[in-house]
Design a protein around this motif. Structure first.
Motif, PDB file in Angstrom:
ATOM      1  N   LYS A   1      -6.373  10.504   1.251  1.00  0.00           N
ATOM      2  CA  LYS A   1      -6.092   9.171   0.900  1.00  0.00           C
ATOM      3  C   LYS A   1      -5.293   8.980  -0.359  1.00  0.00           C
ATOM      4  O   LYS A   1      -5.427   9.976  -1.106  1.00  0.00           O
ATOM      5  CB  LYS A   1      -7.396   8.609   0.518  1.00  0.00           C
ATOM      6  CG  LYS A   1      -7.380   7.033   0.019  1.00  0.00           C
ATOM      7  CD  LYS A   1      -8.817   6.474  -0.749  1.00  0.00           C
ATOM      8  CE  LYS A   1      -9.752   6.233   0.482  1.00  0.00           C
ATOM      9  NZ  LYS A   1     -10.860   5.417  -0.247  1.00  0.00           N
TER      10      LYS A   1
ATOM     11  N   THR B   1      -6.265  -2.893  -5.898  1.00  0.00           N
ATOM     12  CA  THR B   1      -6.042  -1.516  -5.781  1.00  0.00           C
ATOM     13  C   THR B   1      -5.726  -1.457  -4.196  1.00  0.00           C
ATOM     14  O   THR B   1      -6.467  -1.954  -3.389  1.00  0.00           O
ATOM     15  CB  THR B   1      -7.199  -0.704  -6.064  1.00  0.00           C
ATOM     16  OG1 THR B   1      -7.360  -0.682  -7.759  1.00  0.00           O
ATOM     17  CG2 THR B   1      -6.855   0.701  -5.835  1.00  0.00           C
TER      18      THR B   1
ATOM     19  N   THR C   1      -4.072   6.359  -3.277  1.00  0.00           N
ATOM     20  CA  THR C   1      -4.523   5.097  -3.883  1.00  0.00           C
ATOM     21  C   THR C   1      -3.629   4.782  -5.000  1.00  0.00           C
ATOM     22  O   THR C   1      -3.234   5.612  -6.025  1.00  0.00           O
ATOM     23  CB  THR C   1      -5.979   5.225  -4.520  1.00  0.00           C
ATOM     24  OG1 THR C   1      -6.991   5.435  -3.335  1.00  0.00           O
ATOM     25  CG2 THR C   1      -6.605   3.784  -4.849  1.00  0.00           C
TER      26      THR C   1
ATOM     27  N   ILE D   1       0.033   6.413  -7.893  1.00  0.00           N
ATOM     28  CA  ILE D   1      -0.775   6.897  -6.772  1.00  0.00           C
ATOM     29  C   ILE D   1      -1.523   8.120  -7.254  1.00  0.00           C
ATOM     30  O   ILE D   1      -1.055   9.085  -7.839  1.00  0.00           O
ATOM     31  CB  ILE D   1       0.281   7.380  -5.587  1.00  0.00           C
ATOM     32  CG1 ILE D   1       1.308   6.392  -5.027  1.00  0.00           C
ATOM     33  CG2 ILE D   1      -0.363   8.154  -4.558  1.00  0.00           C
ATOM     34  CD1 ILE D   1       1.951   6.561  -3.889  1.00  0.00           C
TER      35      ILE D   1
ATOM     36  N   SER E   1       0.880  -1.081   0.263  1.00  0.00           N
ATOM     37  CA  SER E   1       0.205   0.016   0.029  1.00  0.00           C
ATOM     38  C   SER E   1       0.985   1.228   0.001  1.00  0.00           C
ATOM     39  O   SER E   1       2.098   1.371   0.366  1.00  0.00           O
ATOM     40  CB  SER E   1      -0.948  -0.212   1.143  1.00  0.00           C
ATOM     41  OG  SER E   1      -1.846  -0.965   1.124  1.00  0.00           O
TER      42      SER E   1
ATOM     43  N   SER F   1      -4.713   1.233  -0.746  1.00  0.00           N
ATOM     44  CA  SER F   1      -4.792   2.632  -0.539  1.00  0.00           C
ATOM     45  C   SER F   1      -4.334   2.843   0.842  1.00  0.00           C
ATOM     46  O   SER F   1      -4.593   1.897   1.750  1.00  0.00           O
ATOM     47  CB  SER F   1      -6.210   3.319  -0.694  1.00  0.00           C
ATOM     48  OG  SER F   1      -7.265   2.635   0.051  1.00  0.00           O
TER      49      SER F   1
END
Length: 644
Positions: free
Chosen positions: A190, A204, A192, A150, A110, A206
């Motif tokens: 956030k 995916t 991601t 990102i 992540s 995050s």
């Protein structure tokens, strides 16, 4: 036929001595990586093995050259491996192949923010699109799974106050911000990967970080009063400088921006002309706090309502329009400045000792000239008391004694039998009376106003002296009237008397008297005596007892016939028929009322002459009297008596 026999004259050969393969990270240990097979023209059976490094990561099937992993690959730890494989025939002829294993990336990491949290402090009303702070995240995966893929977003944008650049991570103001609405805004930011979830990958990932934006205050709010009108109260007769109340305005700024300056001015009417009432001059206001105090002493009876305008403004000279006003109505309250007045100071009452409970004895009256109901209310209380004991009865043989009632006993009916109704002044009997014990009560009833007393107590508690005329007193004397509730009692159980037998009968011939006592008084203590019965000597025929207890002889006595009389006397309380009894013994004393009597009326004897006789004759006589009255002396007389 000629057969050509095979000899081991050929070396095994790999189709390619360099083999490149790729596998995904996070594989299972034991998964097939690839298969490398060599060719031997002789047709020999070949064996395969790993030479050099790699045996800790790979295994190979010695018969068919299948290469397998013995570990789980992690591309972020190592992205490529090289292993050398040898193929041998039975004659130890061999060939080598180099296998390069590339580990393909999976989205198994992540994004990670550069900081655990982000914060900034900005002034309220910041311009839109102003950058507040910039966030930065990295991802150790590769490609769109890594940092390059990102995308930044806001899970919580502070109710639309902020937005974020999805590529750069710049957090910007998106709408006007008011510190008075909120002094701090928290954002959820956030990061991601996989192009924000829009890439080709199926996975995916995050991460979220908190961003806090604090706000500096601007002087952008004017003071205001929460209400258009205020009603405050002051007691009449309050000293000059007495605090009345505080009227506060509100400025939603903080610190120096929230400072308010107060002032008082005359009330403006609808035409914006000053009302010449002069009310504003009667009060002062503290410019910093809004505390209102008096400049004069007010009298409720003269005027009880005043009105003026209070103004609140921002001291900033550039904020002249930052102000507000409100009406202030000051109501003067009636003070309990009149104390109760008593209608009658001394009361006297009579109450029978057998009066029933709750008998109303007297009503204490008073007035209060204050106008307010609470201020004119009178509270009646008994504050002190004494009592006087009854003299000379069975409870107290001496003189009457005055004693004080212990204050704590004033509300105890068994110790003090009277009670005054606190509201009406009605004085009632609440305990038992006994006139033979206590003949009278003398007590003080206090008339006071509870509101005045409470106000005075509060002043005293604050160290202020007060008028001592908070109450007036009435004196009540209650005499206990006797009830015929006691029986007479003889002072002795028995009485003894003596009487001469020669006493002449008649009322004046008093033999003695009997006496009884009765603790009651007056007519209730009047007693009657009489002879009830005779136990010996038929006393009823010889004696009588008057109503006063005087025993008299009524018939001639003869001790020689009856020397002792015994009888019972009674005493009675005629109003209540209370009776007691006693015994009376009367002894008859002898009188010398009987002469001696010879045994014979005459005696005759003969004697010889010339013969000496010492005793010629003995005569006998008797006397029925008693004691010395019965003594007899003999003598002789008559002719010839000289010879005897």
């Amino acid at each position: 036929e000629v057969r050509v026999l095979n000899t081991n004259d050929n070396t095994p050969t790999f189709p390619s001595n360099v083999v490149n393969v790729a596998v995904y990270e996070n594989n299972n240990a034991g998964d097939i990586v690839t298969q490398v097979a060599a060719v031997d023209a002789d047709g020999d059976v070949l064996s395969y093995s790993i030479v050099g490094a790699g045996t800790d990561v790979f295994t190979i099937n010695t018969q068919d050259g299948t290469l397998r992993s013995s570990v789980v690959f992690d591309r972020e730890t190592k992205a490529e491996y090289t292993v050398t494989i040898v193929a041998k025939d039975s004659g130890n002829r061999q060939d080598f192949a180099t296998v390069s294993v590339g580990v393909l990336d999976e989205n198994d990491n992540s994004p990670v923010f550069a900081r655990d949290s982000y914060s900034a402090v900005v002034v309220e009303n910041i311009l839109i699109n102003t950058v507040v702070f910039t966030v930065r995240a990295t991802d150790i995966d590769s490609g769109i799974y890594g940092t390059a893929g990102i995308v930044y977003s806001l899970d919580d944008d502070g109710n639309g106050k902020f937005d974020i650049n999805p590529s750069t991570g710049e957090v910007r103001a998106a709408a006007p911000i008011d510190r008075e609405t909120t002094s701090s805004i928290t954002l959820q930011i956030k990061a991601t990967d996989n192009n924000g979830g829009l890439g080709d990958g199926a996975v995916t990932r995050s991460s979220v970080v908190v961003g806090t934006v604090g706000l500096y205050d601007q002087n952008d709010n004017k003071p205001y009063f929460p209400k258009d009108e205020y009603h405050i109260y002051i007691n009449e007769n309050a000293d000059v400088g007495t605090w009345v109340d505080v009227v506060e305005a509100i400025d939603e700024d903080t610190g120096d921006n929230a400072v308010i300056v107060y002032s008082i001015q005359e009330l403006l009417n609808d035409d914006a002309d000053f009302v010449e009432s002069g009310d504003a001059s009667l009060f002062s206001v503290d410019s910093g706090s809004g505390n209102i105090t008096t400049n004069v002493v007010f009298n409720f009876e003269s005027r009880n309502t005043y009105v003026f305008t209070i103004k609140a403004r921002d001291p900033d000279v550039e904020k002249v329009t930052f102000m507000d006003t409100a009406k202030v109505f000051v109501h003067v309250s009636d003070v309990n400045d009149h104390y109760p007045e008593i209608v009658k100071r001394n009361y006297a009452a009579l109450v029978r000792e057998d009066a029933p409970m709750n008998t109303v004895i007297e009503t204490i009256s008073g007035t209060d000239t204050d106008s307010e109901q609470a201020n004119k209310k009178i509270l009646f209380t008994i504050t002190s008391a004494t009592y006087t004991t009854a003299p000379g009865n069975l409870y107290n043989d001496g003189a009457a004694v005055m004693k004080s009632v212990v204050p704590s006993d004033l509300l105890n009916p068994s110790q003090f039998p009277f009670q005054v109704d606190a509201n009406s002044g009605e004085l009632s009997l609440v305990g038992l009376l006994d006139r033979e014990e206590i003949a009278s009560y003398n007590f003080t009833v206090s008339l006071s106003n509870p509101t005045a007393v409470n106000q005075a107590n509060a002043l005293v508690a604050n160290g202020t002296s007060v008028n001592n005329n908070l109450r007036v007193n009435a004196t009540v004397l209650v005499d206990v009237v006797d009830a015929n509730d006691n029986s007479p009692t003889f002072v002795e159980d028995s009485f003894s008397y003596k009487v001469n037998e020669n006493t002449n009968p008649g009322k004046s011939s008093v033999v003695g008297s009997v006496r009884a006592t009765d603790p009651d008084i007056g007519s209730n203590a009047v007693l009657n005596y009489w002879i009830v019965s005779s136990t010996s000597g038929n006393a009823l025929s010889f004696f009588t007892c008057s109503n006063e207890g005087i025993i008299s002889l009524v018939q001639k006595l003869d001790r020689e016939a009856q020397d002792l009389f015994e009888f019972t006397v009674a005493v009675r309380d005629p109003l209540a028929s209370h009776v007691d009894y006693a015994n009376v013994t009367i002894s008859v004393l002898d009188a010398n009322d009987n002469k001696p009597v010879f045994t014979f009326a005459s005696y005759a004897i003969s004697i010889s002459e010339q013969r000496p006789y010492p005793d010629v004759l003995t005569v006998h006589a008797y006397d029925i009297d008693f004691g010395s009255n019965a003594e007899i002396v003999f003598s002789v007389s008559g002719p010839g008596s000289e010879s005897f």
